[in-house]
Scaffold this active site. Structure first.
Site: not given
Ligand code: BES
Ligand code: ZN
Ligand code: ZN
Length: 491
Positions: A271, A345
């Site tokens: 991230k 997921r």
């Molecule tokens: N934990 C995150 C989702 C999230 C983002 C929660 C912001 C709270 C605030 C999740 O694991 C994630 O990173 N999802 C990705 C999915 C994508 C790679 C398809 C996302 O939302 O960018």
């Molecule tokens: Zn994630």
């Protein structure tokens, strides 16, 4: 610390912060239900002549002894949730006063959905206790919180059981907030599982099973293990079961599943700095379901309830799973990992398959699953996606009664197709960035078997920083959606 007391008649001349409500229909400023003493005091305040009793109007005046009197406008027909928010604002006002006791004139309050004084008392207790929440665990200078006494005053009898239930509800929501707010260097998969075990041990009629890594391997939870691959800590899999002493005719088996990523770095799909901070809240799904489970146990729900929590962080390192890896899940399906940041997921997939084997009537999962949920519904609304309309409607009703926003998104065939992989059975992200939230749900649905009614709550937007809700801390864990789940579990 709040100490709630019930009183049928209190003389309004002791060291209290008096709290009263005025409805707009009582055109005159002075409410007919107000005690004479308060009416006399209020008459001396010309500013109160301006007071129209409109919703959101709050005035603070003082009696001869400088005791504050908080007067709240209730408008024409205030909704319960709106009143809850105003009560929270009034509590903050009371907190700023010198006196340590508040006297609430319950008979001066009314709300559209509230029929009995007990319900009004519950609303006050819950709103006060939630607003009183502070998270100071890591402050080196610990200030001792003063005990505050709250007297609920009504001419009618208030059941102590109502007060107790509202206190327990708030206590569980606050405990869940505590768990989410803990620093990830302290709350990891192993310590978190221990903490849950210690707490659940104190609950009646609850069985605890916690799977260690070797048992998770035996369960063939390849997806959970793949997310854990880069971690310095072992994964844990928490399985709690509550069996009610007294079952009802309508008793069901309800399973709750919560995403327990103690920190989400994104893995190799690391991230960026702008979105990595705050990822300690990526276990909010787990603390949400645990809070709801705990409350339902204390409130003696008539339903059998399973609480399933897969735990790991999503770390980066030489042993972490790389993109392009193909991993077999517990249900035998192969998953092409195209983005290691779509890890929630994966751990839920194995947890959902395990949960289906328990053959519950309903499965509800809660997860901070997608950033896309914030794009779709903002930070105020929780998304629900489901394979069962009846369950969706029941949950929406429970959310409505809790004053929490829940909005349904569809899972359409096209999105189910979009997560098919060329080289494996499915892939963990869609072909493009569109509809990220329901595509994640389409992925989860691949792991629901035997047509069990299932609903997925994406709490990514609502889990933290609910500064628009006066009963939530401006920063940090909110506890939003726990009350909705409690309502569902208690029906
Ligand atoms: N934990 C995150 C989702 C999230 C983002 C929660 C912001 C709270 C605030 C999740 O694991 C994630 O990173 N999802 C990705 C999915 C994508 C790679 C398809 C996302 O939302 O960018
Ligand atoms: Zn994630
Ligand atoms: Zn995540």
């Amino acid at each position: 610390m709040l100490d709630f007391k019930i009183a049928q008649q209190v003389k309004a001349n002791t060291d209290f912060c008096h709290i009263l409500g005025v409805q707009a229909k009582d055109k005159k400023v002075l409410h007919k239900n107000w005690p004479k003493e308060i009416q006399n005091i209020a008459q001396k305040y010309p500013i109160l002549k301006e007071f129209k009793g409109e919703e959101g109007e709050i005035y603070t005046v003082f009696d001869k002894e400088q005791n504050p009197i908080i007067i709240m406008g209730l408008g024409e027909k205030i909704k319960k949730e709106q009143l809850k928010r105003n009560i929270a604002t009034a509590f903050k006002n009371f907190e700023g006063q010198k006196v340590d006791s508040a006297l609430i004139y319950l008979d001066t309050f009314a709300a559209e959905e509230i029929k009995k004084v007990d319900e009004m008392a519950e609303l006050f207790v819950e709103a006060f206790a939630l607003t009183d929440y502070k998270f100071n665990l890591y402050k080196s200078k610990q200030t001792k919180e003063k005990k505050k006494t709250i007297v609920l005053n009504s001419s009618q009898k208030i059941a102590t059981a109502s007060i107790k239930a509202a206190q327990q509800t708030a206590e569980c929501i606050n405990l869940s907030r505590d768990l989410s707010n803990k620093a990830p260097n302290e709350l990891d998969s192993v310590s978190y599982a221990k903490l849950l075990e210690q707490d659940a041990k104190k609950l009646k009629n609850v069985k605890i099973k916690i799977l260690k890594k070797s048992e998770i391997v035996k369960e063939k939870m390849g997806l959970l293990l793949s997310v854990n691959a880069g971690s310095s800590k072992e994964p844990r899999f928490v399985h709690l079961t509550y069996i009610p002493k007294k079952k009802a005719k309508n008793s069901k088996h309800i399973a709750l599943v919560g995403k327990g990523i103690t920190f989400d770095t994104g893995g190799y799909n690391l991230k960026p700095s702008t979105s990595i901070a705050g990822m300690k809240f990526d276990m909010a799904g787990s603390s949400t379901v645990y809070g709801a489970f705990r409350a339902a146990v204390l409130l003696e729900s008539p339903h059998t309830i399973s609480c399933i929590i897969p735990l790991t962080d999503n770390a980066i390192g030489p042993t972490a799973t790389t993109p392009d890896s193909i991993i077999k899940g517990r249900n035998g399906k192969t998953v092409e990992i195209l983005n290691t940041d779509a890890e929630g997921r994966l751990i839920l997939a194995d947890a959902l398959d395990y949960t289906c084997d328990l053959k519950p009537n309903y499965i509800i999962d809660a997860a901070t699953l997608t950033g896309a949920c914030l794009v779709a519904l903002g930070t105020e609304v929780c998304a629900i996606m489901s394979n069962n309309n009846d369950l969706t409607q029941k949950l929406k009703e429970s959310a409505q009664n809790a004053g929490e926003y829940l909005w349904e998104l569809p899972i359409i065939e096209e999105w189910k197709k979009d997560i098919k992989s060329k080289v494996a059975d499915i892939k963990n992200i869609g072909g493009n960035r569109n509809a990220g939230t329901p595509k994640a749900a389409a992925f989860l649905q691949e792991f629901i078997k035997n047509d069990i009614a299932w609903a997925h709550l994406d709490i990514a937007g609502v889990a933290d920083n609910q500064s628009h809700l006066p009963y939530c801390p401006a920063n940090g864990a909110s506890g939003v959606m726990i009350k909705s789940l409690i309502n569902f579990l208690m029906k």
